[in-house]
Design an enzyme around this catalytic site. Structure first.
Site, short mmCIF file in Angstrom:
data_model
loop_
_atom_site.label_atom_id
_atom_site.label_comp_id
_atom_site.label_asym_id
_atom_site.label_seq_id
_atom_site.Cartn_x
_atom_site.Cartn_y
_atom_site.Cartn_z
N SER A 77 -19.73 -2.89 22.06
CA SER A 77 -20.59 -3.86 21.36
C SER A 77 -20.27 -3.90 19.87
O SER A 77 -19.80 -2.92 19.29
CB SER A 77 -22.06 -3.50 21.54
OG SER A 77 -22.37 -3.37 22.90
N1 SAH Z 1 -22.96 -0.45 24.81
C1 SAH Z 1 -21.63 -0.46 25.37
C2 SAH Z 1 -21.37 -1.87 25.87
C3 SAH Z 1 -20.47 -1.89 27.00
S1 SAH Z 1 -20.27 -3.49 27.74
C4 SAH Z 1 -20.63 -0.06 24.29
O1 SAH Z 1 -20.98 -0.17 23.11
O2 SAH Z 1 -19.51 0.33 24.61
C5 SAH Z 1 -21.48 -3.43 29.02
C6 SAH Z 1 -21.32 -2.36 30.04
O3 SAH Z 1 -22.31 -2.60 31.04
C7 SAH Z 1 -19.97 -2.35 30.76
O4 SAH Z 1 -19.39 -1.08 30.67
C8 SAH Z 1 -20.35 -2.69 32.21
O5 SAH Z 1 -19.54 -2.06 33.18
C9 SAH Z 1 -21.77 -2.21 32.28
N2 SAH Z 1 -22.57 -2.80 33.35
C10 SAH Z 1 -22.60 -4.10 33.78
N3 SAH Z 1 -23.46 -4.23 34.81
C11 SAH Z 1 -23.99 -2.99 35.03
C12 SAH Z 1 -24.92 -2.47 35.97
N4 SAH Z 1 -25.51 -3.24 36.90
N5 SAH Z 1 -25.22 -1.15 35.92
C13 SAH Z 1 -24.65 -0.33 35.00
N6 SAH Z 1 -23.76 -0.76 34.09
C14 SAH Z 1 -23.42 -2.07 34.10
#
Ligand code: SAH
Length: 228
Positions: free
Chosen positions: A78
Site C-alpha cells: 500500500s
Molecule cells: N497492506 C498490504 C497490502 C497488500 S495488497 C501491504 O502494505 O503490503 C492486499 C492483500 O490482500 C494481498 O496480499 C492479497 O493477497 C490479500 N487478500 C485479498 N483477498 C484476501 C482475502 N480474502 N483474505 C486474506 N487476504 C486477502
C-alpha cells in the site's frame, strides 16, 4: 507500557543507516503531514519502519516514494499515505487492544500497526506472501502479531470480538461477517467498491447493526475468496 516502549525503540531499524537515508525518510514523513496525517505516534512509527525491506531489491530505491509498488502475485504494497491514514482512523477513538488485519501482503501495514496496538492478528490468502511477511516482522522484533493463512472474507471468528478490523483489499460491499466480529462500538476501516471505483469507509458496530462513513476515494486490489 514498558513492553510497548521497547517495541518503539528505533535502534534496530535505524542500524547502519546513513544521514541521506534518514533524510529520505524525513521527506516522506513531511509529505504525509502535508497530506493531513496528524497522529504523531503513527508518524513516528512510519519514520522508524524501513519500507525498503518490504519490497524487492530492484524497487528499494523507490521505497520512500509515496506510491504503491508491486510485491508479486499480482499484489501491491500500500501507498504510505493510505497506511498512515487507515492507522490514524482506527486509533482516533483511543487505544486498541485486539485488532484484525485482513490482507497481510508484504507485511508493511502490519509492521506499522503492531506497535500501536496490543495484539494484532493478520490474515493472508497467498502463502508465499504470508511467509515472507512473517520473516520480516520477526526481523523487526514485532512479537505481538499472529499470522493466519486463510480467507479473511470470513474473518477470524475464533478470536473475535475485535476492537478494530483493518481490511487492505476491496470487497464490493461491506462484509456482514466482519461487522459481527467487531465488539459493540468497534470500528472497521476498509476500501469498498469495484476495481476502478472505490471509497475508503469506516464502519462502526452499533446495537442496531452498523453505521458507516464514506471518507475518500482509494484504489486497492480486490478482496478475493478462498486461499492460493
Ligand atoms: N497492506 C498490504 C497490502 C497488500 S495488497 C501491504 O502494505 O503490503 C492486499 C492483500 O490482500 C494481498 O496480499 C492479497 O493477497 C490479500 N487478500 C485479498 N483477498 C484476501 C482475502 N480474502 N483474505 C486474506 N487476504 C486477502
Amino acid at each position: 507500557m514498558v513492553a510497548r516502549q521497547a517495541r518503539l525503540n528505533p535502534s534496530p531499524c535505524f542500524h547502519g543507516m546513513g544521514i541521506s537515508a534518514l533524510r529520505i525518510r524525513d521527506r516522506l514523513i513531511q509529505r504525509l503531514r502535508d497530506e493531513g496525517i496528524q497522529n504523531s505516534r503513527v508518524l513516528e512509527v512510519m519514520r522508524e519502519v524501513p519500507r525498503h525491506l518490504f519490497v524487492e531489491e530492484a524497487l528499494a530505491s523507490r521505497a520512500y516514494e509515496n506510491t504503491a509498488l508491486p510485491i508479486g502475485h499480482g499484489q501491491t504494497i500500500s501507498q504510505p499515505y493510505i497506511v498512515a491514514r487507515m492507522s490514524e482512523l482506527l486509533l482516533e477513538h483511543g487505544p486498541l487492544d485486539t485488532v484484525l488485519e485482513i490482507g497481510t501482503g508484504s507485511g508493511y501495514q502490519t509492521a506499522i500497526l503492531a506497535p500501536l496496538v496490543n495484539r494484532l492478528y493478520s490474515v493472508e490468502r497467498i502463502a508465499p506472501l504470508l511467509e515472507q511477511a512473517k520473516l520480516r516482522l520477526r526481523e523487526l522484533g514485532r512479537r505481538n502479531v499472529r499470522f493466519k493463512y486463510s480467507d479473511g472474507g470470513v474473518g477470524l471468528p475464533e478470536y473475535a470480538p475485535f476492537d478494530a478490523i483493518l481490511v487492505t483489499a476491496a470487497p464490493e460491499g461491506i462484509p456482514r461477517a466482519l461487522v459481527y466480529q467487531l465488539r459493540m462500538g468497534g470500528q472497521m476501516v476498509l476500501p469498498v467498491g469495484s476495481r476502478d471505483l472505490q471509497a475508503l469507509v469506516r464502519v462502526t458496530r452499533t446495537e442496531e447493526g452498523y453505521e458507516h462513513e464514506i471518507l475518500e476515494r482509494v484504489m486497492f486490489v480486490p478482496l478475493l475468496g478462498g486461499v492460493e
